[in-house]
Design a protein around this motif. Structure first.
Motif, PDB file in Angstrom:
ATOM      1  N   ARG A   6      -1.629   0.759   6.246  1.00  0.00           N
ATOM      2  CA  ARG A   6      -0.773  -0.140   7.158  1.00  0.00           C
ATOM      3  C   ARG A   6       0.780   0.484   6.770  1.00  0.00           C
ATOM      4  O   ARG A   6       1.590   0.328   8.095  1.00  0.00           O
ATOM      5  N   GLU A   7       1.224   0.973   5.889  1.00  0.00           N
ATOM      6  CA  GLU A   7       2.540   1.429   5.838  1.00  0.00           C
ATOM      7  C   GLU A   7       2.551   2.478   6.684  1.00  0.00           C
ATOM      8  O   GLU A   7       3.718   2.261   7.288  1.00  0.00           O
ATOM      9  N   GLU A   8       1.723   3.370   6.763  1.00  0.00           N
ATOM     10  CA  GLU A   8       1.869   4.607   7.592  1.00  0.00           C
ATOM     11  C   GLU A   8       2.034   4.135   9.179  1.00  0.00           C
ATOM     12  O   GLU A   8       2.642   4.710   9.977  1.00  0.00           O
ATOM     13  N   ILE A   9       1.236   3.160   9.469  1.00  0.00           N
ATOM     14  CA  ILE A   9       1.251   2.610  10.733  1.00  0.00           C
ATOM     15  C   ILE A   9       2.622   1.900  11.065  1.00  0.00           C
ATOM     16  O   ILE A   9       3.024   2.212  12.096  1.00  0.00           O
ATOM     17  N   ASP A  10       3.238   1.095  10.200  1.00  0.00           N
ATOM     18  CA  ASP A  10       4.455   0.381  10.305  1.00  0.00           C
ATOM     19  C   ASP A  10       5.338   1.492  10.494  1.00  0.00           C
ATOM     20  O   ASP A  10       6.392   1.263  11.538  1.00  0.00           O
ATOM     21  N   ASP A  11       5.528   2.599   9.571  1.00  0.00           N
ATOM     22  CA  ASP A  11       6.483   3.551   9.655  1.00  0.00           C
ATOM     23  C   ASP A  11       6.451   4.017  11.092  1.00  0.00           C
ATOM     24  O   ASP A  11       7.377   4.580  11.532  1.00  0.00           O
ATOM     25  N   ALA A  12       5.127   4.552  11.640  1.00  0.00           N
ATOM     26  CA  ALA A  12       5.087   5.487  12.860  1.00  0.00           C
ATOM     27  C   ALA A  12       5.510   4.593  14.069  1.00  0.00           C
ATOM     28  O   ALA A  12       5.976   4.977  15.048  1.00  0.00           O
ATOM     29  N   LEU A  13       5.297   3.150  13.900  1.00  0.00           N
ATOM     30  CA  LEU A  13       5.750   2.332  15.116  1.00  0.00           C
ATOM     31  C   LEU A  13       7.164   1.565  14.928  1.00  0.00           C
ATOM     32  O   LEU A  13       7.431   1.009  15.766  1.00  0.00           O
ATOM     33  N   GLY A  14       7.564   1.898  13.936  1.00  0.00           N
ATOM     34  CA  GLY A  14       8.864   1.299  13.499  1.00  0.00           C
ATOM     35  C   GLY A  14      10.016   1.324  14.534  1.00  0.00           C
ATOM     36  O   GLY A  14      10.931   0.917  14.453  1.00  0.00           O
TER      37      GLY A  14
END
Length: 162
Positions: free
Chosen positions: A126-134
């Motif tokens: 989830r952290e990687e998803i949030d970072d990629a879409l941030g």
């Protein structure tokens, strides 16, 4: 008017020959010269992410990349993400299934950012998803369904060659 340059980017798998001014953004080339209007312009300062496309597989803000920088390189727009027979890509389908869009303005950039993430990390946290879409701004959904869509696409095996 400035200098003109002949460039040959590979757009959605198809070599394209274009003549463009040195100062033309990649977004303007895609929209105005090539008619690929799925690339949306929001802030035109590289902040909102609406204009995200993939340049050699990496997400970039096409409003702050010069068209001449795409010469000889691969550019993927939202028009090039779907299947050749017209079906949605797994990422696009996951966005629909998760109701991860409302007005749709940010959706092309979100889909391309998600695809780039999944190509690099097929099972992101989830952290990687949030970072990629941030860096992509959505004013409608609150991001919950967008994150869910990326998780669904990962589960469906959306990574890899398109």
């Amino acid at each position: 008017m400035g200098s003109r340059h002949e460039i040959e980017p590979i757009v959605n798998g198809e070599p394209r020959r274009c003549v463009t001014a040195a100062r033309t953004s990649l977004a303007d080339l895609l929209r105005d010269t090539l008619g690929l209007t799925g690339t949306h312009l929001g802030c035109e300062h590289g902040v909102c992410g609406a204009c995200t496309v993939l340049l050699d597989g990496e997400p970039v803000r096409s409003c702050i990349v010069l068209a001449v920088q795409a010469d000889g390189r691969s550019v993927t727009t939202i028009e090039g993400v779907g299947e050749p027979d017209g079906r949605l890509s797994p990422v696009q389908q996951a966005f629909c299934d998760a109701h991860a869009l409302q007005c749709g303005y940010c959706t092309p950039g979100m889909v391309l950012a998600a695809q780039a993430l999944l190509d690099e990390r097929p099972n992101p946290s989830r952290e990687e998803i949030d970072d990629a879409l941030g860096g992509n701004i959505c004013r409608c959904t609150g991001y919950v369904q967008i994150r869910e869509a990326v998780e669904r696409a990962a589960e469906a095996g959306a990574a890899g060659p398109r």
